[in-house]
Design a protein around this motif. Structure first.
Motif, short mmCIF file in Angstrom:
data_model
loop_
_atom_site.label_atom_id
_atom_site.label_comp_id
_atom_site.label_asym_id
_atom_site.label_seq_id
_atom_site.Cartn_x
_atom_site.Cartn_y
_atom_site.Cartn_z
N PHE A 275 0.85 -1.19 0.00
CA PHE A 275 0.00 0.00 0.00
C PHE A 275 0.88 1.23 0.00
CE2 PHE A 275 -3.24 2.94 0.77
CZ PHE A 275 -2.94 3.72 1.88
N LYS A 276 0.63 2.14 -0.96
CA LYS A 276 1.34 3.41 -1.03
C LYS A 276 0.32 4.54 -1.03
CE LYS A 276 5.53 1.75 -3.35
NZ LYS A 276 6.46 1.93 -4.50
N ARG A 277 0.22 5.21 0.11
CA ARG A 277 -0.77 6.26 0.26
C ARG A 277 -0.53 7.41 -0.73
NH1 ARG A 277 -3.59 7.22 4.84
NH2 ARG A 277 -2.06 5.98 5.99
N SER A 278 0.73 7.77 -0.94
CA SER A 278 1.06 8.91 -1.80
C SER A 278 0.65 8.67 -3.24
CB SER A 278 2.56 9.20 -1.73
OG SER A 278 3.30 8.08 -2.18
N GLN A 279 0.57 7.41 -3.63
CA GLN A 279 0.22 7.06 -5.01
C GLN A 279 -1.20 6.48 -5.10
OE1 GLN A 279 3.29 4.59 -6.74
NE2 GLN A 279 4.92 5.83 -5.85
N SER A 280 -1.89 6.39 -3.98
CA SER A 280 -3.23 5.76 -3.95
C SER A 280 -3.19 4.42 -4.66
CB SER A 280 -4.28 6.68 -4.61
OG SER A 280 -4.39 7.88 -3.90
N SER A 281 -2.17 3.63 -4.32
CA SER A 281 -1.99 2.36 -5.02
C SER A 281 -1.89 1.20 -4.06
CB SER A 281 -0.72 2.42 -5.89
OG SER A 281 0.44 2.45 -5.09
#
Lengths: 113, 115
Positions: free
Chosen positions: A67-73
């Motif tokens: 999960f990467k919050r900065s990339q919404s991925s």
């Protein structure tokens, strides 16, 4: 609008090669995130899920997702693909924390020998 | 543990006919869901039951679709009359009720073809 996007409709990888399936979500807050796999004629099977905490999640069958919050991925990965991994993979999000899943359109994985 | 059971597995009907699908969830699961999966798309939630009450049916086309879960166990989904665009796989899922977000367990689905 709340949505889940899987940019790749089809992906082909060689057996033994690494795999990454992409998933992006569109929502103001961080939803609960899931990856499901669907084999022909079968129902969806949960691979892994992310609710909070450690952003690298381990699942069944050797899969993991980050999960990467900065990339919404929330991309799904596997270091070495087996022929039996050929299936359709769905990313899903529960954006209201009420068991209401929004699914992406799916990515069909083909494995070549 | 037995999984989610659905029947029939396949159904072919003419447009304007009616059709019904049956689902038996995992024993003890309070929440039951019906999804519609059109070819090339991800599943879309049609209706969600908590025991025998409806939690969410906002995406159910109520002019032609109906669903019930009378005794809080198995459920039926009906389409009357069917349209060509109803051709899809209808998935049933169930989950235990823990008060939060629960893992949903899916059945094999019913593939409907409307001619």
């Amino acid at each position: 609008a709340q949505s889940v996007t899987q940019p790749d409709i089809h992906i082909t990888v060689s057996e033994g090669a690494s795999l990454e399936l992409r998933c992006n979500y569109s929502y103001g807050a961080t939803p609960y995130l899931f990856w499901y796999v669907q084999s022909p004629g079968q129902g969806l099977q949960l691979l892994l899920k992310y609710f909070s905490g450690d952003t690298l999640v381990q699942g069944i069958k050797g899969f993991e997702a980050e999960f990467k919050r900065s990339q919404s991925s929330f991309n799904l990965r596997k270091p070495s693909v087996h022929w039996s991994d050929a299936a359709e993979y769905f990313c899903a999000a529960d954006m209201e924390y009420g068991n209401k899943l929004v699914f992406g359109a799916g990515t069909i994985l083909r494995v070549k020998s | 543990e037995a999984g989610v059971a659905q029947s029939p597995r396949y159904k072919i009907i003419e447009k304007r006919q009616s059709v019904a699908f049956w689902c038996n969830p995992i024993s003890g699961h309070a929440t039951l869901y019906w999804y519609q999966q059109i070819l090339g798309q991800g599943p879309k939630l049609l209706i969600q039951f908590q025991n025998n009450g409806v939690v969410d049916d906002s995406q159910l086309p109520k002019d032609r679709f109906s669903a019930e879960r009378l005794k809080g166990v198995d459920s039926t989904l009906k389409i009357q009359p069917a349209k060509l665009e109803d051709s899809a796989v209808y998935l049933c899922a169930s989950s235990p009720w823990t008060g939060g977000t629960d893992t949903q367990y899916f059945g094999p689905g019913t593939r409907l073809t409307v001619l």
